[in-house]
Design an enzyme around this catalytic site. Structure first.
Site, short mmCIF file in Angstrom:
data_model
loop_
_atom_site.label_atom_id
_atom_site.label_comp_id
_atom_site.label_asym_id
_atom_site.label_seq_id
_atom_site.Cartn_x
_atom_site.Cartn_y
_atom_site.Cartn_z
N LYS A 29 0.85 -1.20 0.10
CA LYS A 29 0.13 0.09 0.05
C LYS A 29 0.87 1.27 -0.07
CE LYS A 29 -2.33 -0.89 3.78
NZ LYS A 29 -1.71 -2.36 4.17
N ARG A 104 -10.02 0.62 9.00
CA ARG A 104 -9.33 -0.95 9.28
C ARG A 104 -10.45 -1.52 10.07
NH1 ARG A 104 -3.67 0.29 9.14
NH2 ARG A 104 -2.37 -1.60 9.21
N ARG A 138 11.59 -5.63 4.93
CA ARG A 138 11.18 -4.00 4.59
C ARG A 138 12.04 -3.09 5.56
NH1 ARG A 138 5.11 -2.08 5.09
NH2 ARG A 138 5.36 -2.70 7.28
N ARG A 171 11.03 -1.58 11.14
CA ARG A 171 9.84 -1.26 12.03
C ARG A 171 9.87 -2.38 13.20
NH1 ARG A 171 4.61 -0.10 8.55
NH2 ARG A 171 3.71 -1.07 10.06
N ARG A 182 -0.70 -9.01 13.25
CA ARG A 182 -1.30 -8.13 12.58
C ARG A 182 -2.07 -8.72 11.49
NH1 ARG A 182 3.89 -5.37 10.76
NH2 ARG A 182 2.93 -4.19 9.56
P1 AMP Z 1 0.53 0.30 9.24
O1 AMP Z 1 1.74 1.31 9.14
O2 AMP Z 1 -0.42 0.63 8.33
O3 AMP Z 1 1.01 -1.25 8.79
O4 AMP Z 1 0.01 0.45 10.62
C1 AMP Z 1 0.99 -0.03 11.68
C2 AMP Z 1 0.06 -0.17 13.08
O5 AMP Z 1 -0.53 0.98 13.37
C3 AMP Z 1 -1.02 -1.07 12.98
O6 AMP Z 1 -0.61 -2.44 13.30
C4 AMP Z 1 -2.24 -0.62 13.90
O7 AMP Z 1 -1.46 -1.05 15.32
C5 AMP Z 1 -1.85 0.90 13.92
N1 AMP Z 1 -2.68 1.45 12.89
C6 AMP Z 1 -2.48 1.90 11.68
N2 AMP Z 1 -3.63 2.31 11.22
C7 AMP Z 1 -4.52 1.88 12.12
C8 AMP Z 1 -5.99 2.18 11.97
N3 AMP Z 1 -6.77 2.81 10.80
N4 AMP Z 1 -6.78 1.65 12.99
C9 AMP Z 1 -6.00 1.13 14.03
N5 AMP Z 1 -5.04 1.00 14.22
C10 AMP Z 1 -4.16 1.49 13.10
#
Ligand code: AMP
Length: 227
Positions: A29, A104, A138, A171, A182
């Protein structure tokens, strides 16, 4: 200050462009939306990036979000929605945006509807095997959030961002145990949104496993322009 362009951007021609890029963690994404924003002249808004920024600053949101993120769990809706709503009301997002990592949950999708109508949802599809490989290799820039991969998309100089010279890091949540959590959160809480947006008639499936990133980007552009 807004850059003055002497040719019409896609947004000028096509009106507002509010896009969600959807898919499991590691579907690409962030990488794909980084290309799409150049094409369409709209900002990428990643709730993950916004949350990591809050954690770096250790502000109130960052302190609340960190334990959930470290555990591979979703951050509570009210925190993420407040953060996102603030971001989408900034001037650069008024004509459109690409949402990466939001919504989400069904509740987030309903809340989003209250303050922004969505025109396109791109559903990036990838298998678990490909995802595990992508996430464990990554690397992310600590300054500009650019995304690399140690074998698929390496930087010119190891550990250094090509774009801004920032240091690359892995990360916290890109380790096998947290990745599995996740993916589970995605399956249980986020996947129902595919049905939700398909019913609304705005979801487009994209093959996210193609070797060429450019080919995936081209498929996304076609899906958006053919509306
Ligand atoms: P990402 O960078 O999109 O993979 O997000 C990393 C982490 O941030 C996720 O595993 C969640 O813990 C949190 N997170 C990001 N976006 C959301 C969302 N829309 N709702 C809830 N948690 C989020």
């Amino acid at each position: 200050m807004r850059k003055v362009l002497n040719f019409p951007t896609q947004v000028d021609v096509l009106g507002t462009m509010r896009i969600i890029i959807f898919g499991p963690p590691g579907a690409g994404k962030g990488t794909i939306s980084a290309s799409l924003i150049k094409r369409f002249g709209i900002p990428q808004v990643s709730t993950g990036d916004l949350l990591r920024e809050s954690i770096r600053k250790m502000d109130d949101i960052g302190r609340k979000a960190k334990p959930f993120m470290d555990e591979g769990q979703l951050v509570p809706d009210e925190i993420v929605i407040a953060l996102l709503s603030g971001r989408l009301h900034q001037p650069d997002a008024l004509q459109g945006f690409i949402l990466d990592g939001f919504p989400r949950t069904l509740n987030q999708a309903e809340e989003l509807k209250q303050f922004a109508g969505i025109e396109h949802v791109l559903n990036l599809k990838s298998s678990r095997q490909v995802i595990m490989k992508r996430l464990s290799g990554r690397r992310t820039c600590s300054k500009c959030n650019a995304i690399y991969h140690i074998t698929n998309l390496p930087p010119k100089k190891e550990g250094i961002c090509d774009k801004c010279g920032g240091a690359l890091f892995q990360r916290n949540d890109d380790n096998p145990k947290t990745i599995a959590k996740r993916l589970k959160a995605y399956r249980l809480q986020t996947m129902p949104l595919i049905k939700y947006y398909r019913k609304e008639g705005i979801l487009k499936d994209i093959d996210g496993e193609q070797q060429s990133i450019q080919k995936i980007v081209d498929d996304c552009i076609k899906a958006i322009e053919n509306g």
